[in-house]
Design a protein around this motif. Sequence first.
Motif, PDB file in Angstrom:
ATOM      1  N   ALA A  52       0.900  -1.473   0.015  1.00 40.37           N
ATOM      2  CA  ALA A  52       0.034   0.542  -0.210  1.00 40.37           C
ATOM      3  C   ALA A  52       1.052   0.764   0.082  1.00 40.37           C
ATOM      4  N   VAL A  53       0.003   2.248  -0.587  1.00 41.79           N
ATOM      5  CA  VAL A  53       0.706   3.817  -0.844  1.00 41.79           C
ATOM      6  C   VAL A  53      -0.425   4.172   0.048  1.00 41.79           C
ATOM      7  N   VAL A  54       0.191   5.395   1.059  1.00 44.68           N
ATOM      8  CA  VAL A  54      -0.870   5.927   2.141  1.00 44.68           C
ATOM      9  C   VAL A  54       0.276   7.808   1.454  1.00 44.68           C
ATOM     10  N   THR A  55      -0.708   8.683   1.148  1.00 39.77           N
ATOM     11  CA  THR A  55       0.256  10.061   1.100  1.00 39.77           C
ATOM     12  C   THR A  55      -0.601  10.685   2.248  1.00 39.77           C
ATOM     13  N   GLY A  56       0.699  12.141   2.964  1.00 43.41           N
ATOM     14  CA  GLY A  56       0.437  12.881   3.359  1.00 43.41           C
ATOM     15  C   GLY A  56       0.607  11.500   4.755  1.00 43.41           C
ATOM     16  N   ALA A  57       1.729  10.754   5.339  1.00 42.73           N
ATOM     17  CA  ALA A  57       1.517  10.081   6.523  1.00 42.73           C
ATOM     18  C   ALA A  57       2.608  10.700   7.462  1.00 42.73           C
ATOM     19  N   GLY A  80      -3.870  10.305   7.794  1.00 43.00           N
ATOM     20  CA  GLY A  80      -2.599   8.916   7.096  1.00 43.00           C
ATOM     21  C   GLY A  80      -1.294   8.861   7.834  1.00 43.00           C
ATOM     22  N   LEU A  81      -1.231   9.048   9.077  1.00 39.43           N
ATOM     23  CA  LEU A  81       0.029   8.377   9.761  1.00 39.43           C
ATOM     24  C   LEU A  81      -1.203   7.109  10.653  1.00 39.43           C
ATOM     25  N   GLN A 127       9.794  10.017   0.111  1.00 38.00           N
ATOM     26  CA  GLN A 127       9.987  11.361   0.320  1.00 38.00           C
ATOM     27  C   GLN A 127       8.971  11.695  -0.488  1.00 38.00           C
ATOM     28  N   LEU A 128       7.884  12.440  -0.507  1.00 38.73           N
ATOM     29  CA  LEU A 128       6.649  12.646  -1.515  1.00 38.73           C
ATOM     30  C   LEU A 128       5.956  13.752  -1.018  1.00 38.73           C
ATOM     31  N   ALA A 131      -3.099  12.987   1.369  1.00 38.35           N
ATOM     32  CA  ALA A 131      -2.551  14.809   1.896  1.00 38.35           C
ATOM     33  C   ALA A 131      -3.988  15.473   1.066  1.00 38.35           C
ATOM     34  N   GLY A 132      -3.733  16.323   1.902  1.00 39.85           N
ATOM     35  CA  GLY A 132      -4.041  17.570   1.577  1.00 39.85           C
ATOM     36  C   GLY A 132      -4.091  18.651   2.851  1.00 39.85           C
ATOM     37  N   TYR A 133      -5.008  19.980   2.461  1.00 45.49           N
ATOM     38  CA  TYR A 133      -4.915  21.086   4.086  1.00 45.49           C
ATOM     39  C   TYR A 133      -6.357  21.996   3.464  1.00 45.49           C
ATOM     40  N   ALA A 134      -6.849  22.719   4.802  1.00 49.17           N
ATOM     41  CA  ALA A 134      -7.958  23.421   4.008  1.00 49.17           C
ATOM     42  C   ALA A 134      -7.500  24.624   4.157  1.00 49.17           C
TER      43      ALA A 134
END
Length: 278
Positions: A5-10, A15-16, A59-60, A88-91
Amino acid sequence: MKETAVVTGASSGFGLLTALELAQQGFYVFAAMRNPEKGSELVRKAEAIGVSEQIEILQLDVTKEESIDNFKGLVQHMSRLDVLVNNAGYAGAGFVEEIPLSEYRTQFETNVFGLIAVTQACLPVMRANRKGKIINVSSISGKIGFPGLSPYVASKHALEGWSECLRLEMKPFGVEVSLVEPGSFKTNIWSTGKQITEKSLQVDSPYYSYMQKLDNELKRGESSYGDPTDVAKMIAEIARAKEPSLRYPIGKGVRTSLALKNVLSWKRWERIFLKKLT
Ligand SMILES: NC(=O)c1ccc[n+]([C@@H]2O[C@H](COP(=O)([O-])OP(=O)(O)OC[C@H]3O[C@@H](n4cnc5c(N)ncnc54)[C@H](OP(=O)(O)O)[C@@H]3O)[C@@H](O)[C@H]2O)c1
């Protein structure tokens, strides 16, 4: 070979916790983060539950071409990739009149274009294997508009439409696409992950008092924000599901709000909304 699996924003939040949850369920997890130095919390928690061997930090930065190219290179050499969690994301926040176009663009670079680039890198291996799950972390903001949050809301609405297209394109190839739609959960998105445009914070802004009311409303609700582990567990369940659905709303009041928005006329909906907020 282990399921991968790949998880972005981990580095934090959903994400973590998703990286940990998937590792516990036997996946080999590439925990992608833009700043690997922030990986220490994940490493510590993984060691504590005995899954550190199953997590590799990567690193991504989803907005950087070079970073995406490196990621693409890595994925090309994978013989299998079972799950991609686009998290991964922000508001981006503030009032439309006061938000520079550049801030809308930056918001879309992360929450939409970055996510598309990461997905494009993963599609060839999933398509060739005729197997894979793409789980996009959307939000209730992908279904409902909120004042003072238009960059974020617009980005998540875009993600919802794009995910519907991708689901229909990839289903014949055995690749499943799902959306997770959380309400409010206790993560960093409400502090470091929220970027309010400068002008809307200033006392001389015509929107200042409206902004204060929104803020108070948010603060009032803070104690009832959900436990992010529930979202991570739901993502892991989708990763395991045989035939996952398209949408997974989760969180206090989320299903009720979505149902109400569907049945009420817009005029009624907006009256209730604005009565609370203005
Ligand atoms: N918490 C909620 O109530 C809630 C509700 C609905 C949806 N969501 C969604 O859930 C997802 C995760 O957010 P969270 O709540 O877990 O907040 P969070 O703790 O702030 O985590 C956000 C993660 O995204 C990463 N990120 C931001 N920009 C990035 C970029 N350009 N490249 C790579 N990574 C980047 C952050 O990295 P850094 O550590 O380097 O900043 C962090 O790892 C987001 O898509 C958010 O929209 C959250």
